[in-house]
Every structure is written in C-alpha cells, then in structure tokens.
Design an enzyme around this catalytic site. Structure first.
Site, PDB file in Angstrom:
ATOM      1  CB  CYS A  32      -6.854  -2.913   6.182  1.00  0.00           C
ATOM      2  SG  CYS A  32      -6.936  -5.233   6.517  1.00  0.00           S
ATOM      3  CD  GLU A  72      -2.903  -1.557   0.192  1.00  0.00           C
ATOM      4  OE1 GLU A  72      -3.564  -0.290  -0.616  1.00  0.00           O
ATOM      5  OE2 GLU A  72      -3.271  -2.460   0.121  1.00  0.00           O
ATOM      6  CG  HIS A  81      -4.132  -5.123   1.386  1.00  0.00           C
ATOM      7  ND1 HIS A  81      -5.254  -3.509   1.870  1.00  0.00           N
ATOM      8  CD2 HIS A  81      -5.718  -5.880   2.797  1.00  0.00           C
ATOM      9  CE1 HIS A  81      -5.351  -3.376   2.298  1.00  0.00           C
ATOM     10  NE2 HIS A  81      -5.901  -4.547   3.343  1.00  0.00           N
TER      11      HIS A  81
END
Length: 214
Positions: free
Chosen positions: A143, A80, A165
C-alpha cells in the site's frame, strides 16, 4: 469533466477477498455532473503494482487518482497523509517477495504528502455517519509502495492524488481469532463515494484537527 481513477488491490496474504477491491469495483461506471470514474485492480506485488498504476495514469490522464487498500485492524476509513520511500515487508507479497529496508525510488525524496483534500474528505465522511480519520502512516507494505509510486509519478503534474485505507469486512473479522474491528461494505462504499465527491469539489483543504500524539 474530471476523470477519477480509483484502484483497489487483489486479495493478498492467502485471503480470498479484499474490501478495497470490493468497494472500488462497486463504483464501476459511477459518475456525476462534473466527473466520471474509472476503476482498475492492482496486483499486490512490489514493483508490478507501481508499473501498472503508472501505465494507467499515462493512459487515462486522470484529474484525480485515489488508490485504496486494506488495513486490517483499523476501525475507520483512514485517509493517508504521507507516503515514505521505503519497502519493509513483514509478510510476503503475492509474488513471494519480502523486501527489507529497500528504497522505492533511489532518486526520490524521503516522503511525499497526499495532494488530496484529506481533512475535508474525512469531515465529509463523518458528516454522513461513516467512521473516518486522517492517518499518519500507510505502513511499509505494498500500500505505501503504491502510494509513494503514485505521488512520485504525478509529482509536478496537475493531478490530485493519494491513498485511502479501509477496514476488514465483517466476514473477514468473524473468521479471525483476534476479533479485529470491521466495517460493512456498504459503509466503505459510501465513504469512498464521499471521498471522491469531496476531491472533485474541494480545491483548498480545511484546517480541522487531524494530528496524532503517537
């Protein structure tokens, strides 16, 4: 010697397994010449997860923190890029909470960027045959909540931090009617190990293409 904190979430949304935690806990006790890994589980609960992670960071004083979560439906390990300051849950968390359009931190900025070498991590995983890519959104569930909380808590500190992820496991995908993509646990573990080693060894990220048109 670098201390690396790896976190994974407990199962959520009535599931009995979370590939993020299964991969992270497999690395308990793992390390190398320049680092050692500490593994912790986070509750999938707004508020509680950030409080728990902040306490872990304060206790362990890690040099690197990588939080790992499940992104069912994705086909690759997603490193991310950015965490945004909003909770907007489409499902209940494990405490029955479902915040909508709520700021994570009232006095925080709109967003934080990961301080991990995200593109170098993706490149290293791909070199080892693990499907991986840069992601531009961590969603708006727990998350992203944890990713934002982590970056807010470590802002201004000499800590590399960020979020990864991972896809469903094959057994999770097989149990669903929509046939989502999945990844074997061994590949997820190999990807996380590669990400850790890259974060330890790379100070300046590479300038590979990692953008998206949508």
């Amino acid at each position: 010697m670098n201390t690396v904190l790896l976190t994974g979430f407990e199962p959520f949304n009535k599931a009995n397994i979370n590939p993020a935690w299964e991969a992270v806990r497999a690395l308990e006790g793992w390390g190398g010449a320049a680092f050692r890994v500490e593994v912790r589980q986070l509750p999938c609960v707004f508020g509680q997860a950030n409080a728990a992670l902040a306490a872990m960071v304060d206790e362990l004083r890690p040099d690197i923190v990588i939080a790992v979560g499940q992104a069912g439906g994705r086909a690759e390990i997603s490193v991310e890029r950015v965490a945004i300051n909003v909770d907007d849950a489409s499902i209940l968390d494990n405490a029955g909470q479902q915040p909508v359009d709520r700021r994570i931190c009232e006095d925080g900025p709109a967003a934080y960027f990961s301080t991990l070498p995200i593109k170098a991590m993706v490149a290293a995983m791909r070199e080892k045959g693990v499907q991986a890519g840069v992601s531009q959104t961590a969603g708006t569930f727990v998350c992203n909540h944890v990713f934002y909380g982590l970056m807010h808590h470590t802002a201004g500190k000499a800590v590399k931090a960020g979020f990864i992820h991972v896809p469903f496991l094959p057994e999770q995908a097989e149990a669903r009617s929509d046939s989502p993509p999945s990844m074997p646990l061994d590949d997820i573990i190999r990807g996380i190990m590669t990400a850790v080693e890259t974060a330890v060894n790379v100070e300046r990220d590479v300038a590979n293409v990692g953008g998206a048109t949508h």
